[in-house]
Design a protein around this motif. Sequence first.
Motif, PDB file in Angstrom:
ATOM      1  N   SER A   2       6.495   0.928   7.182  1.00  0.00           N
ATOM      2  CA  SER A   2       7.761   0.717   7.855  1.00  0.00           C
ATOM      3  C   SER A   2       8.565   2.004   7.909  1.00  0.00           C
ATOM      4  O   SER A   2       8.377   2.901   7.097  1.00  0.00           O
ATOM      5  CB  SER A   2       8.549  -0.356   7.087  1.00  0.00           C
ATOM      6  OG  SER A   2       9.860  -0.444   7.557  1.00  0.00           O
ATOM      7  N   THR A   3       9.485   2.098   8.864  1.00  0.00           N
ATOM      8  CA  THR A   3      10.366   3.255   8.938  1.00  0.00           C
ATOM      9  C   THR A   3      11.687   2.993   8.227  1.00  0.00           C
ATOM     10  O   THR A   3      12.591   3.807   8.271  1.00  0.00           O
ATOM     11  CB  THR A   3      10.645   3.628  10.413  1.00  0.00           C
ATOM     12  OG1 THR A   3      11.201   2.480  11.063  1.00  0.00           O
ATOM     13  CG2 THR A   3       9.384   4.086  11.106  1.00  0.00           C
ATOM     14  N   THR A   4      11.803   1.857   7.549  1.00  0.00           N
ATOM     15  CA  THR A   4      12.995   1.511   6.797  1.00  0.00           C
ATOM     16  C   THR A   4      13.204   2.523   5.678  1.00  0.00           C
ATOM     17  O   THR A   4      12.251   2.963   5.044  1.00  0.00           O
ATOM     18  CB  THR A   4      12.848   0.101   6.177  1.00  0.00           C
ATOM     19  OG1 THR A   4      12.503  -0.811   7.202  1.00  0.00           O
ATOM     20  CG2 THR A   4      14.113  -0.332   5.485  1.00  0.00           C
ATOM     21  N   ALA A   5      14.475   2.890   5.415  1.00  0.00           N
ATOM     22  CA  ALA A   5      14.777   3.819   4.330  1.00  0.00           C
ATOM     23  C   ALA A   5      14.288   3.233   3.010  1.00  0.00           C
ATOM     24  O   ALA A   5      14.435   2.051   2.750  1.00  0.00           O
ATOM     25  CB  ALA A   5      16.270   4.089   4.270  1.00  0.00           C
ATOM     26  N   ILE A   6      13.692   4.085   2.206  1.00  0.00           N
ATOM     27  CA  ILE A   6      13.124   3.663   0.941  1.00  0.00           C
ATOM     28  C   ILE A   6      14.082   4.052  -0.184  1.00  0.00           C
ATOM     29  O   ILE A   6      14.534   5.188  -0.262  1.00  0.00           O
ATOM     30  CB  ILE A   6      11.756   4.337   0.702  1.00  0.00           C
ATOM     31  CG1 ILE A   6      10.803   4.096   1.871  1.00  0.00           C
ATOM     32  CG2 ILE A   6      11.157   3.907  -0.617  1.00  0.00           C
ATOM     33  CD1 ILE A   6      10.344   2.688   2.048  1.00  0.00           C
ATOM     34  N   LYS A   7      14.362   3.105  -1.074  1.00  0.00           N
ATOM     35  CA  LYS A   7      15.211   3.375  -2.232  1.00  0.00           C
ATOM     36  C   LYS A   7      14.365   4.018  -3.324  1.00  0.00           C
ATOM     37  O   LYS A   7      13.153   3.822  -3.362  1.00  0.00           O
ATOM     38  CB  LYS A   7      15.821   2.073  -2.746  1.00  0.00           C
ATOM     39  CG  LYS A   7      16.748   1.413  -1.758  1.00  0.00           C
ATOM     40  CD  LYS A   7      17.252   0.095  -2.319  1.00  0.00           C
ATOM     41  CE  LYS A   7      18.075  -0.617  -1.260  1.00  0.00           C
ATOM     42  NZ  LYS A   7      18.404  -1.979  -1.647  1.00  0.00           N
ATOM     43  N   PRO A   8      14.989   4.767  -4.233  1.00  0.00           N
ATOM     44  CA  PRO A   8      14.222   5.355  -5.345  1.00  0.00           C
ATOM     45  C   PRO A   8      13.525   4.275  -6.169  1.00  0.00           C
ATOM     46  O   PRO A   8      13.971   3.131  -6.239  1.00  0.00           O
ATOM     47  CB  PRO A   8      15.296   6.059  -6.177  1.00  0.00           C
ATOM     48  CG  PRO A   8      16.443   6.274  -5.245  1.00  0.00           C
ATOM     49  CD  PRO A   8      16.402   5.142  -4.263  1.00  0.00           C
ATOM     50  N   LEU A   9      12.432   4.663  -6.798  1.00  0.00           N
ATOM     51  CA  LEU A   9      11.674   3.749  -7.649  1.00  0.00           C
ATOM     52  C   LEU A   9      12.372   3.573  -8.996  1.00  0.00           C
ATOM     53  O   LEU A   9      13.019   4.496  -9.490  1.00  0.00           O
ATOM     54  CB  LEU A   9      10.272   4.307  -7.897  1.00  0.00           C
ATOM     55  CG  LEU A   9       9.364   4.445  -6.682  1.00  0.00           C
ATOM     56  CD1 LEU A   9       8.133   5.275  -7.029  1.00  0.00           C
ATOM     57  CD2 LEU A   9       8.941   3.075  -6.184  1.00  0.00           C
ATOM     58  N   ARG A  10      12.196   2.377  -9.597  1.00  0.00           N
ATOM     59  CA  ARG A  10      12.661   2.157 -10.968  1.00  0.00           C
ATOM     60  C   ARG A  10      11.856   3.063 -11.906  1.00  0.00           C
ATOM     61  O   ARG A  10      10.760   3.516 -11.569  1.00  0.00           O
ATOM     62  CB  ARG A  10      12.448   0.703 -11.375  1.00  0.00           C
ATOM     63  CG  ARG A  10      13.294  -0.295 -10.617  1.00  0.00           C
ATOM     64  CD  ARG A  10      13.161  -1.716 -11.186  1.00  0.00           C
ATOM     65  NE  ARG A  10      11.877  -2.044 -11.778  1.00  0.00           N
ATOM     66  CZ  ARG A  10      10.892  -2.678 -11.161  1.00  0.00           C
ATOM     67  NH1 ARG A  10      11.044  -3.068  -9.912  1.00  0.00           N
ATOM     68  NH2 ARG A  10       9.756  -2.954 -11.783  1.00  0.00           N
ATOM     69  N   LYS A  11      12.383   3.283 -13.101  1.00  0.00           N
ATOM     70  CA  LYS A  11      11.781   4.228 -14.046  1.00  0.00           C
ATOM     71  C   LYS A  11      10.302   3.951 -14.322  1.00  0.00           C
ATOM     72  O   LYS A  11       9.477   4.863 -14.267  1.00  0.00           O
ATOM     73  CB  LYS A  11      12.567   4.242 -15.355  1.00  0.00           C
ATOM     74  CG  LYS A  11      12.084   5.279 -16.315  1.00  0.00           C
ATOM     75  CD  LYS A  11      12.876   5.280 -17.603  1.00  0.00           C
ATOM     76  CE  LYS A  11      12.279   6.297 -18.554  1.00  0.00           C
ATOM     77  NZ  LYS A  11      12.787   6.190 -19.890  1.00  0.00           N
ATOM     78  N   GLY A  12       9.933   2.712 -14.637  1.00  0.00           N
ATOM     79  CA  GLY A  12       8.537   2.379 -14.925  1.00  0.00           C
ATOM     80  C   GLY A  12       7.628   2.609 -13.731  1.00  0.00           C
ATOM     81  O   GLY A  12       6.521   3.135 -13.867  1.00  0.00           O
ATOM     82  N   LEU A  13       8.109   2.231 -12.550  1.00  0.00           N
ATOM     83  CA  LEU A  13       7.332   2.448 -11.329  1.00  0.00           C
ATOM     84  C   LEU A  13       7.220   3.933 -11.022  1.00  0.00           C
ATOM     85  O   LEU A  13       6.174   4.415 -10.579  1.00  0.00           O
ATOM     86  CB  LEU A  13       7.962   1.719 -10.147  1.00  0.00           C
ATOM     87  CG  LEU A  13       8.054   0.196 -10.220  1.00  0.00           C
ATOM     88  CD1 LEU A  13       8.654  -0.354  -8.929  1.00  0.00           C
ATOM     89  CD2 LEU A  13       6.718  -0.431 -10.498  1.00  0.00           C
TER      90      LEU A  13
END
Length: 181
Positions: A2-13
């Motif tokens: 998708s071209t949707t903006a991606i949020k930062p990953l959580r710490k574990g991810l």
Amino acid sequence: MSTTAIKPLRKGLQSAAELLVEGKTNAQIARQLWVSTHTVDSHVSSIRIHVHADTGCSRAVLAHTLLTQRLVPPPALPPRWDPSFAPSPAALVLIRAFAEHSSTTDIAQALKITPGALRSRATNLKRAMRADNRAHIVGLGHTLDVFTPAARQPAPAAESVPVAPDPHLGRVPLHTLEGYL
């Protein structure tokens, strides 16, 4: 994807994703993060969902997505890295094919070579780059900036010969990975 903006990953991810682009297996990631392989499987599934990747995409495609979206930094160069290494035009095409296609058959068809020739070239490239696997090759490709517009110059047209066993694969380019091995 998708071209949707991606949020930062959580710490574990985030930790699991950084190790994934270094070419680590789920078992290696689990050992390094002191978690179970089941937890790592869950993390990788969550990462795929987070970046809107198909569940069937390869780890190399997933690594490319993570690096392209700047969710993780590119991996460090491996120990014993040869500073004179520069990917040939054929190697650049192969690295990009790993980043864009998930199956060996799709990669071979995109490169117009047989799956056997692909395995041989992939092994040679892996050895030359001191990489662990295709995801690591893609990660190192980002480290070397092979995905930048300047590196995307088309490779010179290669002479080709027909492949008799599989008409679906078309023609085999004569360019090889010699010159940087």
